[in-house]
Design a protein around this motif. Structure first.
Motif, PDB file in Angstrom:
ATOM      1  N   PRO A 159       0.789  -1.240   0.000  1.00 52.94           N
ATOM      2  CA  PRO A 159       0.000   0.000   0.000  1.00 52.94           C
ATOM      3  C   PRO A 159       0.819   1.288   0.000  1.00 52.94           C
ATOM      4  O   PRO A 159       0.368   2.296  -0.531  1.00 52.94           O
ATOM      5  CB  PRO A 159      -0.840  -0.109   1.274  1.00 52.94           C
ATOM      6  N   SER A 160       2.033   1.262   0.536  1.00 54.22           N
ATOM      7  CA  SER A 160       2.841   2.481   0.615  1.00 54.22           C
ATOM      8  C   SER A 160       3.671   2.745  -0.638  1.00 54.22           C
ATOM      9  O   SER A 160       4.359   3.765  -0.720  1.00 54.22           O
ATOM     10  CB  SER A 160       3.767   2.407   1.834  1.00 54.22           C
ATOM     11  N   ARG A 161       3.619   1.867  -1.641  1.00 53.72           N
ATOM     12  CA  ARG A 161       4.414   2.068  -2.863  1.00 53.72           C
ATOM     13  C   ARG A 161       3.757   3.101  -3.761  1.00 53.72           C
ATOM     14  O   ARG A 161       2.571   3.003  -4.088  1.00 53.72           O
ATOM     15  CB  ARG A 161       4.549   0.785  -3.682  1.00 53.72           C
ATOM     16  N   SER A 162       4.557   4.046  -4.190  1.00 50.79           N
ATOM     17  CA  SER A 162       4.063   5.000  -5.188  1.00 50.79           C
ATOM     18  C   SER A 162       3.959   4.279  -6.525  1.00 50.79           C
ATOM     19  O   SER A 162       4.506   3.180  -6.703  1.00 50.79           O
ATOM     20  CB  SER A 162       5.039   6.173  -5.316  1.00 50.79           C
ATOM     21  N   THR A 163       3.314   4.909  -7.468  1.00 43.30           N
ATOM     22  CA  THR A 163       3.233   4.332  -8.814  1.00 43.30           C
ATOM     23  C   THR A 163       4.636   4.154  -9.386  1.00 43.30           C
ATOM     24  O   THR A 163       4.954   3.105  -9.950  1.00 43.30           O
ATOM     25  CB  THR A 163       2.376   5.222  -9.732  1.00 43.30           C
ATOM     26  N   GLU A 164       5.486   5.153  -9.211  1.00 39.16           N
ATOM     27  CA  GLU A 164       6.853   5.055  -9.732  1.00 39.16           C
ATOM     28  C   GLU A 164       7.603   3.890  -9.091  1.00 39.16           C
ATOM     29  O   GLU A 164       8.265   3.110  -9.785  1.00 39.16           O
ATOM     30  CB  GLU A 164       7.606   6.358  -9.492  1.00 39.16           C
ATOM     31  N   GLU A 165       7.522   3.775  -7.777  1.00 35.52           N
ATOM     32  CA  GLU A 165       8.208   2.673  -7.094  1.00 35.52           C
ATOM     33  C   GLU A 165       7.674   1.315  -7.556  1.00 35.52           C
ATOM     34  O   GLU A 165       8.434   0.374  -7.739  1.00 35.52           O
ATOM     35  CB  GLU A 165       8.026   2.772  -5.587  1.00 35.52           C
ATOM     36  N   ALA A 166       6.376   1.225  -7.711  1.00 32.22           N
ATOM     37  CA  ALA A 166       5.761  -0.047  -8.080  1.00 32.22           C
ATOM     38  C   ALA A 166       6.192  -0.516  -9.468  1.00 32.22           C
ATOM     39  O   ALA A 166       6.300  -1.719  -9.699  1.00 32.22           O
ATOM     40  CB  ALA A 166       4.237   0.053  -8.017  1.00 32.22           C
ATOM     41  N   TRP A 167       6.438   0.410 -10.376  1.00 33.60           N
ATOM     42  CA  TRP A 167       6.692   0.036 -11.767  1.00 33.60           C
ATOM     43  C   TRP A 167       8.149   0.162 -12.194  1.00 33.60           C
ATOM     44  O   TRP A 167       8.493  -0.138 -13.337  1.00 33.60           O
ATOM     45  CB  TRP A 167       5.767   0.837 -12.683  1.00 33.60           C
ATOM     46  N   GLY A 205      17.629  -2.457 -13.054  1.00 36.27           N
ATOM     47  CA  GLY A 205      18.530  -3.284 -13.850  1.00 36.27           C
ATOM     48  C   GLY A 205      17.814  -4.169 -14.847  1.00 36.27           C
ATOM     49  O   GLY A 205      18.341  -5.191 -15.270  1.00 36.27           O
ATOM     50  N   GLY A 206      16.580  -3.811 -15.206  1.00 39.64           N
ATOM     51  CA  GLY A 206      15.800  -4.615 -16.146  1.00 39.64           C
ATOM     52  C   GLY A 206      15.041  -5.763 -15.504  1.00 39.64           C
ATOM     53  O   GLY A 206      14.340  -6.505 -16.194  1.00 39.64           O
ATOM     54  N   ALA A 207      15.178  -5.919 -14.184  1.00 39.97           N
ATOM     55  CA  ALA A 207      14.440  -6.978 -13.474  1.00 39.97           C
ATOM     56  C   ALA A 207      12.953  -6.626 -13.429  1.00 39.97           C
ATOM     57  O   ALA A 207      12.582  -5.451 -13.507  1.00 39.97           O
ATOM     58  CB  ALA A 207      14.977  -7.137 -12.056  1.00 39.97           C
ATOM     59  N   PRO A 208      12.097  -7.619 -13.292  1.00 40.60           N
ATOM     60  CA  PRO A 208      10.661  -7.322 -13.192  1.00 40.60           C
ATOM     61  C   PRO A 208      10.355  -6.410 -12.000  1.00 40.60           C
ATOM     62  O   PRO A 208      11.014  -6.466 -10.962  1.00 40.60           O
ATOM     63  CB  PRO A 208      10.033  -8.702 -13.011  1.00 40.60           C
ATOM     64  N   SER A 209       9.340  -5.595 -12.170  1.00 43.79           N
ATOM     65  CA  SER A 209       8.944  -4.616 -11.155  1.00 43.79           C
ATOM     66  C   SER A 209       8.169  -5.257 -10.016  1.00 43.79           C
ATOM     67  O   SER A 209       7.675  -6.389 -10.122  1.00 43.79           O
ATOM     68  CB  SER A 209       8.068  -3.543 -11.815  1.00 43.79           C
ATOM     69  N   VAL A 210       8.036  -4.501  -8.944  1.00 42.89           N
ATOM     70  CA  VAL A 210       7.158  -4.885  -7.832  1.00 42.89           C
ATOM     71  C   VAL A 210       5.762  -5.155  -8.384  1.00 42.89           C
ATOM     72  O   VAL A 210       5.118  -6.150  -8.026  1.00 42.89           O
ATOM     73  CB  VAL A 210       7.119  -3.760  -6.770  1.00 42.89           C
ATOM     74  N   ALA A 211       5.296  -4.284  -9.254  1.00 43.79           N
ATOM     75  CA  ALA A 211       3.950  -4.425  -9.811  1.00 43.79           C
ATOM     76  C   ALA A 211       3.799  -5.728 -10.588  1.00 43.79           C
ATOM     77  O   ALA A 211       2.779  -6.416 -10.458  1.00 43.79           O
ATOM     78  CB  ALA A 211       3.618  -3.238 -10.707  1.00 43.79           C
ATOM     79  N   TYR A 212       4.804  -6.073 -11.394  1.00 44.20           N
ATOM     80  CA  TYR A 212       4.720  -7.333 -12.120  1.00 44.20           C
ATOM     81  C   TYR A 212       4.550  -8.498 -11.147  1.00 44.20           C
ATOM     82  O   TYR A 212       3.669  -9.342 -11.323  1.00 44.20           O
ATOM     83  CB  TYR A 212       5.955  -7.578 -13.000  1.00 44.20           C
ATOM     84  N   HIS A 213       5.408  -8.560 -10.139  1.00 42.65           N
ATOM     85  CA  HIS A 213       5.343  -9.688  -9.206  1.00 42.65           C
ATOM     86  C   HIS A 213       4.019  -9.707  -8.444  1.00 42.65           C
ATOM     87  O   HIS A 213       3.444 -10.770  -8.233  1.00 42.65           O
ATOM     88  CB  HIS A 213       6.524  -9.657  -8.236  1.00 42.65           C
ATOM     89  N   VAL A 260       2.474  -3.167 -19.277  1.00 42.38           N
ATOM     90  CA  VAL A 260       2.317  -2.065 -18.332  1.00 42.38           C
ATOM     91  C   VAL A 260       1.025  -1.345 -18.702  1.00 42.38           C
ATOM     92  O   VAL A 260       0.942  -0.732 -19.767  1.00 42.38           O
ATOM     93  CB  VAL A 260       3.518  -1.104 -18.380  1.00 42.38           C
ATOM     94  N   PRO A 261       0.014  -1.433 -17.843  1.00 42.82           N
ATOM     95  CA  PRO A 261      -1.266  -0.798 -18.165  1.00 42.82           C
ATOM     96  C   PRO A 261      -1.196   0.718 -17.999  1.00 42.82           C
ATOM     97  O   PRO A 261      -0.346   1.241 -17.292  1.00 42.82           O
ATOM     98  CB  PRO A 261      -2.223  -1.411 -17.137  1.00 42.82           C
ATOM     99  N   GLU A 262      -2.089   1.387 -18.642  1.00 38.09           N
ATOM    100  CA  GLU A 262      -2.240   2.833 -18.461  1.00 38.09           C
ATOM    101  C   GLU A 262      -3.682   3.111 -18.087  1.00 38.09           C
ATOM    102  O   GLU A 262      -4.571   2.641 -18.769  1.00 38.09           O
ATOM    103  CB  GLU A 262      -1.858   3.586 -19.737  1.00 38.09           C
ATOM    104  N   PRO A 263      -3.918   3.775 -16.999  1.00 39.71           N
ATOM    105  CA  PRO A 263      -2.926   4.249 -16.050  1.00 39.71           C
ATOM    106  C   PRO A 263      -2.347   3.088 -15.242  1.00 39.71           C
ATOM    107  O   PRO A 263      -3.002   2.059 -15.046  1.00 39.71           O
ATOM    108  CB  PRO A 263      -3.708   5.210 -15.156  1.00 39.71           C
ATOM    109  N   ARG A 264      -1.138   3.282 -14.772  1.00 45.19           N
ATOM    110  CA  ARG A 264      -0.479   2.254 -13.980  1.00 45.19           C
ATOM    111  C   ARG A 264      -1.007   2.301 -12.549  1.00 45.19           C
ATOM    112  O   ARG A 264      -1.022   3.364 -11.936  1.00 45.19           O
ATOM    113  CB  ARG A 264       1.033   2.479 -13.970  1.00 45.19           C
ATOM    114  N   ALA A 287      -1.312   0.736  -3.558  1.00 44.48           N
ATOM    115  CA  ALA A 287      -2.587   0.477  -2.890  1.00 44.48           C
ATOM    116  C   ALA A 287      -3.521  -0.335  -3.796  1.00 44.48           C
ATOM    117  O   ALA A 287      -4.190  -1.266  -3.334  1.00 44.48           O
ATOM    118  CB  ALA A 287      -3.252   1.786  -2.469  1.00 44.48           C
ATOM    119  N   ALA A 288      -3.563  -0.001  -5.071  1.00 40.83           N
ATOM    120  CA  ALA A 288      -4.402  -0.754  -6.011  1.00 40.83           C
ATOM    121  C   ALA A 288      -3.862  -2.168  -6.193  1.00 40.83           C
ATOM    122  O   ALA A 288      -4.630  -3.135  -6.255  1.00 40.83           O
ATOM    123  CB  ALA A 288      -4.466  -0.029  -7.356  1.00 40.83           C
ATOM    124  N   LEU A 289      -2.547  -2.296  -6.265  1.00 38.09           N
ATOM    125  CA  LEU A 289      -1.948  -3.636  -6.371  1.00 38.09           C
ATOM    126  C   LEU A 289      -2.264  -4.453  -5.127  1.00 38.09           C
ATOM    127  O   LEU A 289      -2.578  -5.651  -5.218  1.00 38.09           O
ATOM    128  CB  LEU A 289      -0.435  -3.520  -6.562  1.00 38.09           C
TER     129      LEU A 289
END
Length: 177
Positions: free
Chosen positions: A38-46, A50-58, A92-96, A100-102
């Motif tokens: 819940p505390s992750r911003s959109t930027e942090e989540a996505w 280093g090209g690794a999958p994002s928090v949002a992907y996982h 990556v959906p738009e809007p991301r 909290a949504a994740l």
């Protein structure tokens, strides 16, 4: 002193003894993701460090794969919405969505998983029933799918945690992620 991990707090009510390890795993994942997502911003989540999958992907994959594996455990095929969700996990959906949504998506999947464990707890004679997985109709059982769903959720929860720490560290922000 912090609370012990879920598996050290005794049985989860309504869950058969044989299914307690899976229930504890789902419960632990739920608690960890409730603290982290819940505390992750959109930027942090996505961010893809280093090209690794994002928090949002996982997070999205954790929720989607849990749903899909439990569908197979029920002996059902994936429906069109589940197949579309699977394809969407790689984009990556738009809007991301932000953290909290994740979190809402993950919580819904994990709550459903615990309800399904309660369901199977009343049907212990069906736990070894054969099931097939995916288009290849690979062999499994109800029990195999329930346990794989739980361990798979834990795997991605760990990846969410690690990726979130890396992303916060790169931003120069102190983190208790």
């Amino acid at each position: 002193m912090s609370e012990p991990e879920a598996w050290l707090r005794g049985p989860v009510p309504g869950i058969a003894p044989l299914l307690q390890p899976a229930a504890h795993a789902f419960q632990q994942v739920r608690e960890e993701m409730a603290r982290l997502l819940p505390s992750r911003s959109t930027e942090e989540a996505w961010t893809t460090p280093g090209g690794a999958p994002s928090v949002a992907y996982h997070a999205r994959h954790l929720a989607g794969s849990t749903d899909r594996l439990l569908t197979y455990a029920r002996g059902e095929a994936l429906d069109e919405a589940q197949l579309a969700r699977l394809a969407a996990e790689r984009t990556v959906p738009e809007p991301r969505p932000d953290g909290a949504a994740l979190w809402r998506e993950v919580a819904e999947a994990l709550d459903d998983a615990l309800r399904q464990l309660q369901h199977w707890s009343s049907r212990p004679d069906e736990l070894l029933a054969p099931r097939t997985v995916g288009r290849g109709r690979l062999p499994s059982t109800v029990l195999g799918l329930l346990f794989h769903a739980a361990e798979h959720a834990q795997r991605h929860a760990g990846q969410v945690t690690t990726t979130a720490r890396i992303v916060r560290g790169r931003a120069g922000v102190a983190s208790s992620a």
